[in-house]
Design a protein around this motif. Sequence first.
Motif, PDB file in Angstrom:
ATOM      1  N   LEU A  23       2.102  10.171   6.838  1.00 47.24           N
ATOM      2  CA  LEU A  23       2.624   9.027   6.452  1.00 47.24           C
ATOM      3  C   LEU A  23       3.702   8.891   5.399  1.00 47.24           C
ATOM      4  CD1 LEU A  23       3.172   6.130   7.458  1.00 47.24           C
ATOM      5  CD2 LEU A  23       1.402   5.201   5.979  1.00 47.24           C
ATOM      6  N   ASN A  24       3.392   9.414   4.405  1.00 47.65           N
ATOM      7  CA  ASN A  24       4.153   9.604   3.337  1.00 47.65           C
ATOM      8  C   ASN A  24       5.590  10.479   3.628  1.00 47.65           C
ATOM      9  OD1 ASN A  24       2.551   8.028   1.646  1.00 47.65           O
ATOM     10  ND2 ASN A  24       1.950   9.689   0.652  1.00 47.65           N
ATOM     11  N   THR A  25       5.131  11.437   4.484  1.00 49.82           N
ATOM     12  CA  THR A  25       6.161  12.515   4.694  1.00 49.82           C
ATOM     13  C   THR A  25       7.225  11.853   5.947  1.00 49.82           C
ATOM     14  OG1 THR A  25       4.557  14.424   4.667  1.00 49.82           O
ATOM     15  CG2 THR A  25       6.563  14.726   6.051  1.00 49.82           C
ATOM     16  N   GLU A  26       6.524  10.905   6.833  1.00 51.04           N
ATOM     17  CA  GLU A  26       7.372  10.317   7.634  1.00 51.04           C
ATOM     18  C   GLU A  26       8.238   9.199   6.886  1.00 51.04           C
ATOM     19  OE1 GLU A  26       6.624   6.929  11.170  1.00 51.04           O
ATOM     20  OE2 GLU A  26       5.218   8.258  10.579  1.00 51.04           O
ATOM     21  N   LEU A  27       7.750   8.469   5.762  1.00 49.49           N
ATOM     22  CA  LEU A  27       8.455   7.709   4.916  1.00 49.49           C
ATOM     23  C   LEU A  27       9.808   8.391   4.345  1.00 49.49           C
ATOM     24  CD1 LEU A  27       8.457   4.720   3.979  1.00 49.49           C
ATOM     25  CD2 LEU A  27       7.328   5.779   1.795  1.00 49.49           C
ATOM     26  N   THR A  28       9.382   9.693   3.668  1.00 54.96           N
ATOM     27  CA  THR A  28      10.506  10.161   2.844  1.00 54.96           C
ATOM     28  C   THR A  28      11.501  11.069   3.988  1.00 54.96           C
ATOM     29  OG1 THR A  28       8.957  12.362   2.591  1.00 54.96           O
ATOM     30  CG2 THR A  28       9.116  10.683   0.845  1.00 54.96           C
ATOM     31  N   GLY A  29      11.136  11.322   5.060  1.00 54.41           N
ATOM     32  CA  GLY A  29      12.010  12.080   5.918  1.00 54.41           C
ATOM     33  C   GLY A  29      12.757  10.853   6.496  1.00 54.41           C
ATOM     34  N   LEU A  84      16.118  -0.300   8.870  1.00 48.53           N
ATOM     35  CA  LEU A  84      15.452  -0.037   7.576  1.00 48.53           C
ATOM     36  C   LEU A  84      14.281  -1.221   7.529  1.00 48.53           C
ATOM     37  CD1 LEU A  84      14.836   1.379   5.014  1.00 48.53           C
ATOM     38  CD2 LEU A  84      16.985  -0.083   3.863  1.00 48.53           C
ATOM     39  N   PHE A  85      14.604  -2.478   7.856  1.00 51.15           N
ATOM     40  CA  PHE A  85      13.707  -3.408   7.633  1.00 51.15           C
ATOM     41  C   PHE A  85      12.541  -3.374   8.711  1.00 51.15           C
ATOM     42  CE2 PHE A  85      11.812  -7.808   8.622  1.00 51.15           C
ATOM     43  CZ  PHE A  85      11.812  -8.069   7.082  1.00 51.15           C
ATOM     44  N   ASP A  86      12.749  -3.113   9.763  1.00 52.30           N
ATOM     45  CA  ASP A  86      11.746  -2.870  10.945  1.00 52.30           C
ATOM     46  C   ASP A  86      10.889  -1.699  10.481  1.00 52.30           C
ATOM     47  OD1 ASP A  86      12.916  -4.910  12.294  1.00 52.30           O
ATOM     48  OD2 ASP A  86      13.677  -3.640  13.745  1.00 52.30           O
ATOM     49  N   PHE A  87      11.619  -0.429   9.867  1.00 52.06           N
ATOM     50  CA  PHE A  87      10.785   0.625   9.743  1.00 52.06           C
ATOM     51  C   PHE A  87       9.811   0.507   8.278  1.00 52.06           C
ATOM     52  CE2 PHE A  87      10.309   4.459   6.898  1.00 52.06           C
ATOM     53  CZ  PHE A  87       9.774   5.340   7.890  1.00 52.06           C
ATOM     54  N   LEU A  88      10.322  -0.157   7.441  1.00 50.65           N
ATOM     55  CA  LEU A  88       9.563  -0.614   6.123  1.00 50.65           C
ATOM     56  C   LEU A  88       8.390  -1.558   6.511  1.00 50.65           C
ATOM     57  CD1 LEU A  88      11.956  -0.756   3.216  1.00 50.65           C
ATOM     58  CD2 LEU A  88      10.337   0.886   3.896  1.00 50.65           C
ATOM     59  N   THR A  89       8.742  -2.581   7.411  1.00 54.70           N
ATOM     60  CA  THR A  89       7.779  -3.327   7.917  1.00 54.70           C
ATOM     61  C   THR A  89       6.581  -2.736   8.568  1.00 54.70           C
ATOM     62  OG1 THR A  89       9.199  -4.921   8.266  1.00 54.70           O
ATOM     63  CG2 THR A  89       7.042  -5.614   9.282  1.00 54.70           C
ATOM     64  N   ILE A  90       6.892  -1.637   9.332  1.00 58.22           N
ATOM     65  CA  ILE A  90       5.666  -0.831  10.254  1.00 58.22           C
ATOM     66  C   ILE A  90       5.001  -0.159   9.104  1.00 58.22           C
ATOM     67  CG2 ILE A  90       5.381   1.155  11.747  1.00 58.22           C
ATOM     68  CD1 ILE A  90       7.839  -0.089  13.312  1.00 58.22           C
ATOM     69  N   CYS A  91       5.749   0.365   8.206  1.00 57.57           N
ATOM     70  CA  CYS A  91       5.046   1.413   6.964  1.00 57.57           C
ATOM     71  C   CYS A  91       4.021   0.424   6.381  1.00 57.57           C
ATOM     72  CB  CYS A  91       6.218   1.886   5.974  1.00 57.57           C
ATOM     73  SG  CYS A  91       7.024   3.358   6.774  1.00 57.57           S
ATOM     74  N   ASP A 134      -1.295  -0.931   4.685  1.00 57.02           N
ATOM     75  CA  ASP A 134      -2.284  -1.986   4.749  1.00 57.02           C
ATOM     76  C   ASP A 134      -3.400  -1.692   5.362  1.00 57.02           C
ATOM     77  OD1 ASP A 134      -3.088  -4.469   3.314  1.00 57.02           O
ATOM     78  OD2 ASP A 134      -2.695  -5.050   5.493  1.00 57.02           O
ATOM     79  N   HIS A 135      -3.196  -1.366   6.635  1.00 57.59           N
ATOM     80  CA  HIS A 135      -4.437  -0.885   7.642  1.00 57.59           C
ATOM     81  C   HIS A 135      -4.943   0.092   7.154  1.00 57.59           C
ATOM     82  CE1 HIS A 135      -6.603  -0.489  11.398  1.00 57.59           C
ATOM     83  NE2 HIS A 135      -6.201   0.695  11.435  1.00 57.59           N
ATOM     84  N   PHE A 136      -4.288   1.218   6.661  1.00 61.88           N
ATOM     85  CA  PHE A 136      -5.111   2.413   6.078  1.00 61.88           C
ATOM     86  C   PHE A 136      -6.072   2.024   4.824  1.00 61.88           C
ATOM     87  CE2 PHE A 136      -4.996   5.950   3.013  1.00 61.88           C
ATOM     88  CZ  PHE A 136      -5.499   6.764   3.741  1.00 61.88           C
ATOM     89  N   PHE A 137      -5.572   1.244   4.007  1.00 64.00           N
ATOM     90  CA  PHE A 137      -6.182   0.990   2.857  1.00 64.00           C
ATOM     91  C   PHE A 137      -7.542   0.121   3.302  1.00 64.00           C
ATOM     92  CE2 PHE A 137      -2.081   0.735   0.286  1.00 64.00           C
ATOM     93  CZ  PHE A 137      -2.291   2.023   0.026  1.00 64.00           C
ATOM     94  N   LYS A 138      -7.345  -0.873   4.258  1.00 61.00           N
ATOM     95  CA  LYS A 138      -8.544  -1.627   4.631  1.00 61.00           C
ATOM     96  C   LYS A 138      -9.672  -0.807   5.418  1.00 61.00           C
ATOM     97  CE  LYS A 138      -6.115  -6.072   4.863  1.00 61.00           C
ATOM     98  NZ  LYS A 138      -5.313  -6.771   5.599  1.00 61.00           N
ATOM     99  N   GLU A 139      -9.046   0.179   6.247  1.00 59.03           N
ATOM    100  CA  GLU A 139      -9.935   0.849   7.022  1.00 59.03           C
ATOM    101  C   GLU A 139     -10.596   2.037   6.265  1.00 59.03           C
ATOM    102  OE1 GLU A 139      -8.647   4.614  10.148  1.00 59.03           O
ATOM    103  OE2 GLU A 139      -8.284   2.404  10.999  1.00 59.03           O
ATOM    104  N   ASN A 140     -10.138   2.781   5.204  1.00 58.07           N
ATOM    105  CA  ASN A 140     -10.640   3.583   4.511  1.00 58.07           C
ATOM    106  C   ASN A 140     -11.144   3.072   2.887  1.00 58.07           C
ATOM    107  OD1 ASN A 140     -10.240   6.091   6.288  1.00 58.07           O
ATOM    108  ND2 ASN A 140      -8.026   4.862   6.085  1.00 58.07           N
ATOM    109  N   GLN A 141     -11.167   1.904   2.800  1.00 58.22           N
ATOM    110  CA  GLN A 141     -11.655   1.256   1.580  1.00 58.22           C
ATOM    111  C   GLN A 141     -13.154   1.863   1.035  1.00 58.22           C
ATOM    112  OE1 GLN A 141     -11.644  -3.026   1.415  1.00 58.22           O
ATOM    113  NE2 GLN A 141     -12.067  -2.905  -0.787  1.00 58.22           N
ATOM    114  N   ASP A 157       1.016   0.195  -5.853  1.00 55.04           N
ATOM    115  CA  ASP A 157       2.289   0.101  -6.330  1.00 55.04           C
ATOM    116  C   ASP A 157       3.333   0.260  -5.256  1.00 55.04           C
ATOM    117  OD1 ASP A 157       4.029  -0.548  -8.586  1.00 55.04           O
ATOM    118  OD2 ASP A 157       4.359   1.738  -8.899  1.00 55.04           O
ATOM    119  N   ILE A 158       3.355   1.561  -4.622  1.00 55.01           N
ATOM    120  CA  ILE A 158       4.078   1.867  -3.728  1.00 55.01           C
ATOM    121  C   ILE A 158       4.326   0.930  -2.536  1.00 55.01           C
ATOM    122  CG2 ILE A 158       4.615   3.633  -1.868  1.00 55.01           C
ATOM    123  CD1 ILE A 158       3.495   5.819  -3.734  1.00 55.01           C
ATOM    124  N   VAL A 159       3.102   0.488  -2.031  1.00 59.74           N
ATOM    125  CA  VAL A 159       3.331  -0.334  -1.017  1.00 59.74           C
ATOM    126  C   VAL A 159       3.561  -1.947  -1.491  1.00 59.74           C
ATOM    127  CG1 VAL A 159       1.835  -1.577   1.051  1.00 59.74           C
ATOM    128  CG2 VAL A 159       1.586   0.861   0.249  1.00 59.74           C
TER     129      VAL A 159
END
Length: 142
Positions: free
Chosen positions: A63-69, A83-90, A95-102, A121-123
């Motif tokens: 996901l980070n690679t997708e973001l930096t790419g 950009l807004f749409d992409f960042l909203t999806i990210c 957020d889903h990743f954190f909840k799923e793997n908490q 901090d990033i998110v």
Amino acid sequence: MTEQVVVLESQDVDDEEVWIWKNGLVVRTKNQIEVLIKKVEIFNSNIEKINSRSGYLKDMLDLNTELTGYFSAITDNVNVQDLFDFLTICFCEYDHFFKENQEQIFLNEEEKNVLLPIAYDIVFNDIKSILDFIDNNTGNYS
């Protein structure tokens, strides 16, 4: 029928105008993106240092690679709506990743104490502040 088409075309133009920015806004957004990229790179190097075999950390690196790419492909002509749409999806994916793997994250001390604060901090600071900045500065043009 012709009048209806004209009205619809007019609405499309108005929607596009909302996403046309002045140079200062684009420069500010690009500066925010540069900060975000640096933090993501630091985050990635910390993930690699931990050298965990966790599948979810590999997913995070992807996901980070997708973001930096995406950011490296941005030129001087920023499509703010994309950009807004992409960042909203990210934002939603992180957020889903954190909840799923908490539970797994909290089981590992390094992930909990090193990676989680950086990721948070990033998110919830950087990505959210860029989204807020775009939202606050495009609503005024409608």
